[in-house]
Design a protein around this motif. Structure first.
Motif: not given
Lengths: 201, 203
Positions: A133-136, A143-145, A172-174, A178-179
């Protein structure tokens, strides 16, 4: 640039994330691997465990988390501000807590599958959902900054390791899948993956 | 100065280490303590469904150790340079690991007693001794000599915990350097004020 020496066993384990940070940053270090000589190396460590990092031949620094956070700070891979460093820290810590629960040495295949499933249901699903969710929400590739931090590399490293236990988990976490692929294709990381010693763990 | 809020249960537990840093630094924060009844409603609001969570201007820093490291950095309690910060970090991990190995949740009483003895002997006491050696090497009372750091405060918290739940162990009688450290930490103005004023809880 200081002289770095990273001491670990001949494997990826808890040294792989520090090694990936050295690789990404393009910083030279001695990648010392203890093979038969653990009995003579062990007393040199502060707590009888590995990895340890020495900087300019000084007192060895133990604890992989402390090593990772130190290197990230030195190599500007911790987000660049105190609050960003804290956000990277919490993501990395969440992922490490999961990997500490990995049934690494479970030999019984049925038991292994069951323990992995329990880990997923009790912890890993939630943690990964939140990181996904955070990445989206970040509107960025990171993920950060909005830039590369050790949190991205830690998640990628974990995802890579988890595939050995359940290769359907990450589907489950596309975004995180991808990351992981993006991190693995970064030139310095790819070069490290292609050239690192091939080891059992 | 950002607005800080710490969310946890009404307990010392994993929240107290952050509270002690706020106390030492003399920095105000909202000390939120949820009851067991309130927790189910609050749980989905916490990033990983757990507490403590530190809110910094509304931004969540989950995981007590990540929050602790952040506050140590903000309050200049992390040794003054990057390598010292890493040493604080290392000792924090060592402390956490040693304490979390203690088998408080073991239900078999005989097994619990046996494990407790062996973990204390093999993990806890040797690590305390090493910490004392590090203090002595720097010639002062604290890990970094005369300058208090987050890990000295953490060690105080660990002793408080061990004294409460393993009183027969008499930790400080076995570790005089640690005893001096604990006494100094308790005397610090912010910390002694907090120790007097904080809610009294079982855990």
């Amino acid at each position: 640039m200081p002289t770095y020496k990273l001491v670990y066993f001949d494997g990826r384990g808890r040294a792989e994330l520090p090694r990936m940070l050295f690789a990404e940053a393009g910083v030279k270090y001695e990648d010392f691997r203890v093979k038969e000589n653990w009995a003579s190396e062990k007393p040199k460590t502060p707590f009888g465990k590995l990895p340890v990092l020495t900087v300019d031949g000084g007192e060895p620094l133990a604890e992989s988390g402390a090593i990772v956070r130190y290197l990230a700070r030195e190599f500007d891979l911790d987000g660049g501000s105190s609050i960003h460093a804290a956000q990277a820290d919490m993501i990395h810590t969440a992922v490490i807590d999961l990997s500490n629960d990995f049934p690494y040495f479970e030999e019984d295949k049925a038991k292994l599958a069951e323990r992995v499933k329990t880990l997923e249901e009790k912890k890993a699903n939630l943690v990964f959902e939140k990181i996904e969710e955070r990445l989206k929400a970040s509107g960025s590739q990171f993920l950060v900054a909005r830039k590369l931090t050790y949190a991205d590399i830690a998640v990628a490293s974990f995802v890579d390791a988890f595939k050995d236990f359940d290769d359907s988990f990450i589907k489950k976490f596309p975004c995180l899948d991808a990351l992981q692929q993006r991190i693995a294709s970064r030139p310095n990381i790819k070069k490290w993956f292609d050239n690192r010693p091939k080891t059992m763990f | 100065m950002p607005t800080y809020k710490l969310c946890y249960f009404n307990a010392r537990g994993y929240g107290e280490m952050c509270r002690l840093l706020f106390a030492e630094a003399g920095v105000e924060y909202e000390d939120i303590r949820y009851t067991r009844e309130e927790w189910p409603e609050q749980k989905p609001k916490m990033l990983f469904g757990q507490m403590p969570v530190l809110f910094v201007d509304g931004e969540q820093i989950a995981h007590s150790r990540a929050a602790f490291r952040y506050l140590a950095r903000e309050f200049k309690l992390d040794g003054g340079n990057s390598l010292n910060a890493a040493k604080c970090d290392m000792w924090q991990e060592v402390e956490f690991e040693a304490i979390s190995k203690l088998p408080f949740s073991e239900e078999d009483e005989a097994k619990k007693a046996e494990l407790m003895t062996s973990i204390l002997k093999e993990q806890v006491h040797p690590k305390i001794t090493k910490y004392e050696e590090a203090i002595k090497e720097n010639g002062g009372i604290y890990l970094f000599g005369d300058k208090i750091s987050s890990v000295d405060i953490l060690m105080y918290g660990a002793v408080e915990f061990l004294d409460k739940f393993l009183p027969n162990e008499k930790i400080l009688e076995q570790h005089p350097t640690l005893k001096t450290l604990v006494e100094e930490v308790q005397k610090r103005p912010g910390i002694s004020k907090w120790l007097k004023e904080r809610p009294v809880t079982e855990m």
